[in-house]
Design a protein around this motif. Structure first.
Motif, mmCIF file in Angstrom:
data_model
loop_
_atom_site.group_PDB
_atom_site.id
_atom_site.type_symbol
_atom_site.label_atom_id
_atom_site.label_comp_id
_atom_site.label_asym_id
_atom_site.label_seq_id
_atom_site.Cartn_x
_atom_site.Cartn_y
_atom_site.Cartn_z
ATOM 1 N N SER A 95 7.278 -43.838 65.696
ATOM 2 C CA SER A 95 7.601 -45.255 65.796
ATOM 3 C C SER A 95 9.071 -45.495 66.107
ATOM 4 N N THR A 96 9.855 -44.428 66.264
ATOM 5 C CA THR A 96 11.279 -44.672 66.544
ATOM 6 C C THR A 96 11.717 -44.030 67.845
ATOM 7 N N LEU A 97 10.766 -43.790 68.781
ATOM 8 C CA LEU A 97 11.140 -43.161 70.031
ATOM 9 C C LEU A 97 11.950 -44.124 70.888
ATOM 10 N N SER A 98 13.016 -43.614 71.497
ATOM 11 C CA SER A 98 13.793 -44.443 72.409
ATOM 12 C C SER A 98 14.500 -43.529 73.388
ATOM 13 N N PHE A 99 15.242 -44.120 74.317
ATOM 14 C CA PHE A 99 15.881 -43.307 75.342
ATOM 15 C C PHE A 99 17.179 -42.668 74.864
ATOM 16 N N LEU A 100 17.809 -43.270 73.864
ATOM 17 C CA LEU A 100 19.041 -42.703 73.333
ATOM 18 C C LEU A 100 18.830 -42.369 71.857
ATOM 19 N N PRO A 101 19.311 -41.193 71.439
ATOM 20 C CA PRO A 101 19.076 -40.795 70.046
ATOM 21 C C PRO A 101 19.810 -41.686 69.054
ATOM 22 N N HIS A 102 19.143 -42.007 67.928
ATOM 23 C CA HIS A 102 19.843 -42.673 66.820
ATOM 24 C C HIS A 102 20.593 -41.591 66.060
ATOM 25 N N HIS A 103 21.832 -41.824 65.769
ATOM 26 C CA HIS A 103 22.634 -40.873 65.000
ATOM 27 C C HIS A 103 22.407 -39.448 65.477
ATOM 28 N N PRO A 104 22.947 -39.063 66.647
ATOM 29 C CA PRO A 104 22.680 -37.735 67.203
ATOM 30 C C PRO A 104 22.994 -36.615 66.212
ATOM 31 N N THR A 105 22.087 -35.637 66.135
ATOM 32 C CA THR A 105 22.256 -34.542 65.199
ATOM 33 C C THR A 105 21.490 -33.331 65.707
ATOM 34 N N LEU A 106 21.875 -32.167 65.232
ATOM 35 C CA LEU A 106 21.154 -30.950 65.601
ATOM 36 C C LEU A 106 20.240 -30.485 64.466
ATOM 37 N N LEU A 107 20.111 -31.347 63.447
ATOM 38 C CA LEU A 107 19.359 -30.972 62.253
ATOM 39 C C LEU A 107 17.932 -30.526 62.577
ATOM 40 N N ASN A 108 17.273 -31.254 63.501
ATOM 41 C CA ASN A 108 15.886 -30.923 63.836
ATOM 42 C C ASN A 108 15.762 -29.491 64.336
ATOM 43 N N PHE A 109 16.724 -29.089 65.189
ATOM 44 C CA PHE A 109 16.683 -27.734 65.727
ATOM 45 C C PHE A 109 16.921 -26.713 64.620
ATOM 46 N N GLN A 110 17.792 -27.109 63.669
ATOM 47 C CA GLN A 110 18.078 -26.216 62.549
ATOM 48 C C GLN A 110 16.820 -25.992 61.707
ATOM 49 N N VAL A 111 16.127 -27.095 61.389
ATOM 50 C CA VAL A 111 14.898 -26.978 60.595
ATOM 51 C C VAL A 111 13.842 -26.178 61.364
ATOM 52 N N ALA A 112 13.715 -26.473 62.668
ATOM 53 C CA ALA A 112 12.757 -25.728 63.480
ATOM 54 C C ALA A 112 13.104 -24.244 63.471
ATOM 55 N N GLY A 113 14.411 -23.943 63.477
ATOM 56 C CA GLY A 113 14.844 -22.554 63.419
ATOM 57 C C GLY A 113 14.431 -21.912 62.105
ATOM 58 N N GLU A 114 14.565 -22.679 61.006
ATOM 59 C CA GLU A 114 14.151 -22.150 59.707
ATOM 60 C C GLU A 114 12.653 -21.868 59.672
ATOM 61 N N ARG A 115 11.883 -22.639 60.443
ATOM 62 C CA ARG A 115 10.431 -22.406 60.505
ATOM 63 C C ARG A 115 10.080 -21.321 61.510
ATOM 64 N N GLY A 116 11.073 -20.614 62.012
ATOM 65 C CA GLY A 116 10.811 -19.456 62.871
ATOM 66 C C GLY A 116 10.597 -19.767 64.335
ATOM 67 N N ILE A 117 11.070 -20.939 64.788
ATOM 68 C CA ILE A 117 10.793 -21.306 66.183
ATOM 69 C C ILE A 117 11.418 -20.308 67.150
ATOM 70 N N TRP A 118 12.575 -19.726 66.776
ATOM 71 C CA TRP A 118 13.231 -18.799 67.706
ATOM 72 C C TRP A 118 12.464 -17.490 67.798
ATOM 73 N N ASP A 119 11.770 -17.105 66.709
ATOM 74 C CA ASP A 119 10.927 -15.909 66.798
ATOM 75 C C ASP A 119 9.782 -16.149 67.780
ATOM 76 N N TYR A 120 9.162 -17.342 67.658
ATOM 77 C CA TYR A 120 8.082 -17.679 68.594
ATOM 78 C C TYR A 120 8.610 -17.720 70.024
ATOM 79 N N PHE A 121 9.800 -18.286 70.162
ATOM 80 C CA PHE A 121 10.429 -18.374 71.479
ATOM 81 C C PHE A 121 10.665 -16.968 72.031
ATOM 82 N N GLY A 122 11.097 -16.053 71.147
ATOM 83 C CA GLY A 122 11.279 -14.659 71.557
ATOM 84 C C GLY A 122 9.971 -14.058 72.037
#
Lengths: 303, 314
Positions: B79-106
């Motif tokens: 419900s909050t999708l838009s063209f410009l990020p609200h409060h830009p942050t890299l937190l999502n990527f960090q959490v995804a990394g904790e869930r092993g996304i980079w291993d899957y990417f590998g």
């Protein structure tokens, strides 16, 4: 005389032998991989479709039981309907939208090329990623992306994927979105082949735009349209990832297609025999469709 | 955008040259260059075209912007999708990394790299034999390779998963290894057809000259034919990469447990994880999207040529 005639004999035979083996050495890796990972599974699938597969008790021959079971199962019958509806809807929608895009974006201008590049993005994006994108765009509350658009038009929020009445149409819309730019490229290639002087001549004769499209453009891109339709139909038959990622066949089986049904049967319920029978049916239909289309196209080429 | 834009118009079957405006000698878009007769002079038709182009961009390209912006937003949800990020942050990527996304990417990178290398090698060898040698059973071999295109993973999924679990004769279990995904992708009929057709068009004189110099078959392929095949290899490479990256069912059935998944399959794990929000799923989607995006923007000309060629050969 005889001596000169016989001496080249064995030598030539050896050369022929070497020459005959060589291509097969080059073909061996490809043929081996195709054999083990394509044709063997196909044969195994056909074989297993006649058995009741029981992992520890040994397989039992049941003849055509799996086929009658699959074809009379009402969930599979529903899945046939969904597969056909989805396949036809996606194919036709993809062609209509793809043609419209091609007609709109035809031209040499640099800005048009950039737009074409951007419009083509859905094709190169992995289906699973597109599925995640669309799940969010279909967010069911009134402030979801697509629903807020509807809200601007004064329409209420639609629970796209959560309602059995709308889920299949929502899946179809995503399919068209992924397919249309692909068709656009093929149709654009067809449009590029149209002789420009025909347009000019038609303009001098005072032909209307509609007549021009119907009598000059359409005949020129008809082969491209035929190809696009065939590709889309075959793709529609074996549609899996789109549905599996977006809805998983739900809600209440309203988007279950032939392949998701077979997948559930084989991997979740461990009914290998039934799932194999379902796959064989799909394989036969695909082969039949391909052969028919190839035949029709060959005949068309001659004509 | 500095990358060359896709241009199927430039690869027509029998295109007529763009009209030259009298006297000036340079090409300008004219009324008869397009089926709808679009004009490039400002006017109602021109305005309509601009409007429709914007609509097309909005429908087909804008969703990607919202995905990118959502992945960088602090609190992203449907419900909050838009063209410009609200409060830009890299937190999502960090959490995804904790869930092993980079291993899957590998996993994905290994499979895409290895699969593509194997596919190109196997298909080039087969195409060379088909294009440059006459032998008994040639038509049959060609038909077999064409059949591989009609046997997609979806249709043979269930028996294929049995075969992957116990490869006949050698009896190896490929499940849980990258080979379970790479090997079934090796023989791709489309690449074989494409490369065969291309190699047939290479003049044989070059090879004959090399043969007189005593060049063997493998060196001939490697040093004489392959360098001439670069355009076709480019096309086969791009389409192959996009096809392999798009694989879903094959990595799913070839995996022993979720750690073997590729990044595209792993998105479903992120989504069903109750502790992560949409932003993290979007971050995963962006990670899964970027490689194919790079390949596309770098090599789009090859891709478009390939689609047009594949369509006419089919």
């Amino acid at each position: 005389m005889t001596a000169t005639a016989t001496t080249p004999g064995p030598r030539r035979a050896r050369i022929i032998g070497k020459k005959a083996v060589l291509p097969w050495l080059f073909l061996a890796p490809g043929l081996l991989l195709a054999l083990v990972f394509k044709f063997l599974p196909m044969g195994k699938g056909v074989w297993l479709s006649f058995f009741d597969v029981r992992p520890f008790l040994g397989d039992k021959w049941v003849g055509l039981d799996n086929y009658t079971r699959v074809l009379t199962d009402h969930r599979f019958q529903d899945a046939i309907g969904h597969t056909l509806l989805l396949g036809v809807g996606m194919s036709l929608g993809g062609i209509v939208v793809g043609s419209a895009l091609a007609l709109l974006l035809e031209g040499q201008a640099r800005s048009l090329k950039i737009i074409r590049t951007a419009v083509f993005l859905p094709v190169v994006t992995a289906t699973a990623v597109v599925g995640e994108m669309w799940r969010l765009m279909y967010y069911p509350t009134s402030d979801g992306l697509l629903n807020s658009g509807l809200g601007l038009l004064g329409l209420g929020p639609v629970p796209y994927l959560d309602n059995p009445d709308t889920a299949l149409w929502a899946t179809m819309a995503m399919g068209i979105w992924m397919l249309a730019p692909y068709n656009m490229v093929i149709i654009l290639a067809g449009l590029a082949g149209v002789d420009r002087s025909l347009y000019e001549a038609a303009a001098m004769d005072g032909v209307s735009l509609r007549q021009r499209l119907r009598h000059i453009t359409l005949p020129a891109i008809r082969p491209a349209l035929g190809i696009v339709l065939t590709l889309a139909a075959i793709r529609g038959l074996r549609v899996f990832t789109e549905v599996y990622v977006l809805t998983g066949g739900g809600p209440a089986g309203s988007t279950d297609v032939w392949m998701t049904r077979a997948y559930t049967l084989g991997f979740t319920r461990n009914d290998i025999g039934g799932a194999s029978a379902a796959s064989v049916v799909l394989l036969c239909v695909t082969l039949l469709l391909t052969v028919t289309v190839n035949y029709l196209r060959k005949r068309g080429d001659v004509r | 955008m500095s990358a060359p834009a896709i241009d199927p118009v430039r690869t027509p079957v029998s295109a007529t040259p763009a009209r030259k405006s009298a006297g000036k000698g340079r090409t300008t878009p004219a009324r008869f260059d397009t089926a709808l007769g679009w004009s490039d002079r400002p006017g109602p038709a021109w305005a309509l075209r601009v409007l429709l182009c914007l609509l097309a961009l909005g429908v087909f390209a804008a969703p990607f912007l919202t995905i990118f912006s959502g992945s960088f937003s602090e609190k992203a949800s449907g419900s909050t999708l838009s063209f410009l990020p609200h409060h830009p942050t890299l937190l999502n990527f960090q959490v995804a990394g904790e869930r092993g996304i980079w291993d899957y990417f590998g996993n994905s990178l290994v499979i895409a790299g290895g699969g593509l290398l194997l596919q190109l090698a196997v298909c080039t060898l087969a195409a060379y034999a088909l294009a440059r040698h006459r032998f008994r059973g040639q038509a049959l071999v060609l038909t077999l390779f064409m059949l591989t295109m009609m046997l997609p993973e979806e249709v043979i999924a269930i028996p294929l998963s049995l075969v992957l679990g116990h490869v006949p004769v050698v009896g190896v279990d490929l499940k849980g290894t990258v080979w379970g995904v790479i090997l079934p992708l090796g023989a791709w009929g489309f690449s074989v057809m494409l490369l065969t057709e291309f190699m047939k068009d290479i003049p044989t004189e070059i090879e004959e000259a090399a043969r007189i110099d005593g060049v063997g078959e493998l060196r001939m392929l490697w040093q004489v034919v392959l360098p001439l095949c670069k355009p076709a290899l480019g096309v086969a490479g791009v389409l192959g990469f996009i096809m392999i990256w798009d694989q879903y069912l094959l990595p799913l059935i070839a995996a022993k447990d979720p750690t073997d998944y590729t990044v595209t399959v792993a998105l479903s794990i992120l989504r069903t994880d109750p502790e992560v929000g949409s932003g993290v799923v979007l971050a995963g989607a962006v990670i899964a999207l970027v490689p194919s995006l790079i390949v596309y923007l770098l090599l789009q000309r090859s891709l478009v040529t390939g689609i047009a060629a594949g369509a006419t050969k089919g």
